[in-house]
Design an enzyme around this catalytic site. Sequence first.
Site, PDB file in Angstrom:
ATOM      1  N   LYS A 198      -9.437   4.881 -11.202  1.00  0.00           N
ATOM      2  CA  LYS A 198      -8.535   5.313 -10.130  1.00  0.00           C
ATOM      3  C   LYS A 198      -8.665   6.813  -9.851  1.00  0.00           C
ATOM      4  CE  LYS A 198      -5.232   1.550 -11.048  1.00  0.00           C
ATOM      5  NZ  LYS A 198      -3.803   1.243 -11.351  1.00  0.00           N
ATOM      6  N   TYR A 243      -3.405  -4.172  -2.598  1.00  0.00           N
ATOM      7  CA  TYR A 243      -2.170  -4.296  -3.388  1.00  0.00           C
ATOM      8  C   TYR A 243      -1.069  -5.036  -2.619  1.00  0.00           C
ATOM      9  CZ  TYR A 243      -3.935  -1.260  -7.120  1.00  0.00           C
ATOM     10  OH  TYR A 243      -4.648  -0.740  -8.186  1.00  0.00           O
ATOM     11  N   PHE A 254       7.613   0.734  -5.732  1.00  0.00           N
ATOM     12  CA  PHE A 254       6.559   1.734  -5.907  1.00  0.00           C
ATOM     13  C   PHE A 254       5.367   1.525  -4.971  1.00  0.00           C
ATOM     14  CE2 PHE A 254       5.915  -1.622  -9.120  1.00  0.00           C
ATOM     15  CZ  PHE A 254       4.620  -2.043  -8.820  1.00  0.00           C
ATOM     16  N   ARG A 306      -8.556  -6.568 -20.012  1.00  0.00           N
ATOM     17  CA  ARG A 306      -7.129  -6.191 -20.041  1.00  0.00           C
ATOM     18  C   ARG A 306      -6.766  -5.641 -21.425  1.00  0.00           C
ATOM     19  NH1 ARG A 306      -4.098  -6.179 -15.127  1.00  0.00           N
ATOM     20  NH2 ARG A 306      -2.356  -6.077 -16.569  1.00  0.00           N
ATOM     21  N   THR A 353       0.156  -1.505 -18.776  1.00  0.00           N
ATOM     22  CA  THR A 353       0.296  -0.776 -17.507  1.00  0.00           C
ATOM     23  C   THR A 353       0.854   0.625 -17.733  1.00  0.00           C
ATOM     24  OG1 THR A 353       0.731  -2.895 -16.425  1.00  0.00           O
ATOM     25  CG2 THR A 353       1.305  -0.897 -15.193  1.00  0.00           C
ATOM     26  N   ARG A 385      -6.161   3.261 -21.154  1.00  0.00           N
ATOM     27  CA  ARG A 385      -4.940   3.878 -20.607  1.00  0.00           C
ATOM     28  C   ARG A 385      -4.281   4.807 -21.624  1.00  0.00           C
ATOM     29  NH1 ARG A 385      -2.957  -1.428 -17.161  1.00  0.00           N
ATOM     30  NH2 ARG A 385      -3.766  -0.738 -15.129  1.00  0.00           N
ATOM     31  N   ASN A 437      -2.343   5.469 -13.845  1.00  0.00           N
ATOM     32  CA  ASN A 437      -2.762   4.891 -15.124  1.00  0.00           C
ATOM     33  C   ASN A 437      -4.277   4.665 -15.239  1.00  0.00           C
ATOM     34  OD1 ASN A 437      -2.879   2.752 -13.405  1.00  0.00           O
ATOM     35  ND2 ASN A 437      -1.403   1.475 -14.500  1.00  0.00           N
ATOM     36  N   HIS A 468      -7.915   0.108 -13.220  1.00  0.00           N
ATOM     37  CA  HIS A 468      -7.446  -1.225 -12.810  1.00  0.00           C
ATOM     38  C   HIS A 468      -8.265  -2.282 -13.541  1.00  0.00           C
ATOM     39  CE1 HIS A 468      -6.334  -4.594 -10.165  1.00  0.00           C
ATOM     40  NE2 HIS A 468      -7.616  -4.928 -10.215  1.00  0.00           N
ATOM     41  N   GLU A 494     -11.120  -9.663  -5.679  1.00  0.00           N
ATOM     42  CA  GLU A 494     -11.183  -8.197  -5.697  1.00  0.00           C
ATOM     43  C   GLU A 494     -12.634  -7.700  -5.664  1.00  0.00           C
ATOM     44  OE1 GLU A 494      -6.959  -7.829  -8.139  1.00  0.00           O
ATOM     45  OE2 GLU A 494      -8.821  -7.277  -9.159  1.00  0.00           O
TER      46      GLU A 494
HETATM   47  P1  IDP Z   1      -1.591  -3.621 -13.827  1.00  0.00           P
HETATM   48  O1  IDP Z   1      -2.436  -2.582 -13.120  1.00  0.00           O
HETATM   49  O2  IDP Z   1      -1.454  -3.324 -15.296  1.00  0.00           O
HETATM   50  O3  IDP Z   1      -2.028  -5.039 -13.560  1.00  0.00           O
HETATM   51  P2  IDP Z   1       0.592  -4.114 -11.971  1.00  0.00           P
HETATM   52  O4  IDP Z   1       1.967  -4.523 -12.373  1.00  0.00           O
HETATM   53  O5  IDP Z   1      -0.295  -5.140 -11.344  1.00  0.00           O
HETATM   54  O6  IDP Z   1      -0.100  -3.462 -13.265  1.00  0.00           O
HETATM   55  O7  IDP Z   1       0.759  -2.870 -10.989  1.00  0.00           O
HETATM   56  C1  IDP Z   1      -0.327  -2.398 -10.218  1.00  0.00           C
HETATM   57  C2  IDP Z   1      -0.346  -0.892 -10.267  1.00  0.00           C
HETATM   58  O8  IDP Z   1       0.841  -0.389  -9.647  1.00  0.00           O
HETATM   59  C3  IDP Z   1      -0.296  -0.283 -11.684  1.00  0.00           C
HETATM   60  O9  IDP Z   1      -1.546  -0.263 -12.315  1.00  0.00           O
HETATM   61  C4  IDP Z   1       0.230   1.101 -11.400  1.00  0.00           C
HETATM   62  O10 IDP Z   1      -0.778   1.967 -10.861  1.00  0.00           O
HETATM   63  C5  IDP Z   1       1.255   0.816 -10.307  1.00  0.00           C
HETATM   64  N1  IDP Z   1       2.598   0.596 -10.864  1.00  0.00           N
HETATM   65  C6  IDP Z   1       3.033  -0.492 -11.555  1.00  0.00           C
HETATM   66  N2  IDP Z   1       4.315  -0.359 -11.917  1.00  0.00           N
HETATM   67  C7  IDP Z   1       4.713   0.849 -11.451  1.00  0.00           C
HETATM   68  C8  IDP Z   1       5.962   1.576 -11.517  1.00  0.00           C
HETATM   69  O11 IDP Z   1       6.959   1.117 -12.083  1.00  0.00           O
HETATM   70  N3  IDP Z   1       5.970   2.797 -10.895  1.00  0.00           N
HETATM   71  C9  IDP Z   1       4.899   3.324 -10.262  1.00  0.00           C
HETATM   72  N4  IDP Z   1       3.713   2.681 -10.175  1.00  0.00           N
HETATM   73  C10 IDP Z   1       3.610   1.461 -10.769  1.00  0.00           C
HETATM   74 MG    MG Z   2      -2.041  -6.113 -11.806  1.00  0.00          MG
END
Ligand code: IDP
Ligand code: MG
Length: 139
Positions: free
Chosen positions: A11, A51, A59, A87, A93, A104, A114, A117, A128
């Site tokens: 990212k 997304y 968010f 993963r 996350t 991460r 973070n 992806h 994707e």
């Molecule tokens: P993942 O990337 O671990 O699968 P997801 O829940 O699919 O997590 O969320 C996608 C992306 O959205 C996360 O990787 C992160 O960049 C962002 N994100 C997720 N939760 C939050 C939050 O609570 N605040 C801000 N950004 C978030």
């Molecule tokens: Mg995800």
Amino acid sequence: MVTNRTFTMLKPDAVEKGHIGAILDKISASGFKVVALKLTHMTTADAKAFYAIHSERPFYGELVEYMTRGPIVAAVLEKDNAVEDFRTLIGATNPADAAEGTIRKLYAASIGENAVHGSDSDENAAIESAFHFAGREMF
Ligand code: IDP
Ligand code: MG
């Protein structure tokens, strides 16, 4: 469908901080073969579409801003059990909850920024990958 592949993005925060090489090295050292790779810059429309599943989340706007503020590295990775193993390699996350040694834990700043992806299913890995790469760009 190919089920031994996953899709990743390094990212904008990871690219800005100069971590492309270190993260790709860790991915390779963990047994993943790179079968597609590019530096690219998502447009707002790209990030909104990628997304879309999160469009109702609070968010979403912040996520689209973040993912479009600079280039990313997109890649398709191959390994047995690729989705689940990747993963595990990237960690939770929220980097505060991520296991020691995960990407991460090592490189992410916050739950939003973070670093990396990883697809959450074989089906989404295929969707994707096709979002970012033409068939002739995947080997
Ligand atoms: P993942 O990337 O671990 O699968 P997801 O829940 O699919 O997590 O969320 C996608 C992306 O959205 C996360 O990787 C992160 O960049 C962002 N994100 C997720 N939760 C939050 C939050 O609570 N605040 C801000 N950004 C978030
Ligand atoms: Mg995800």
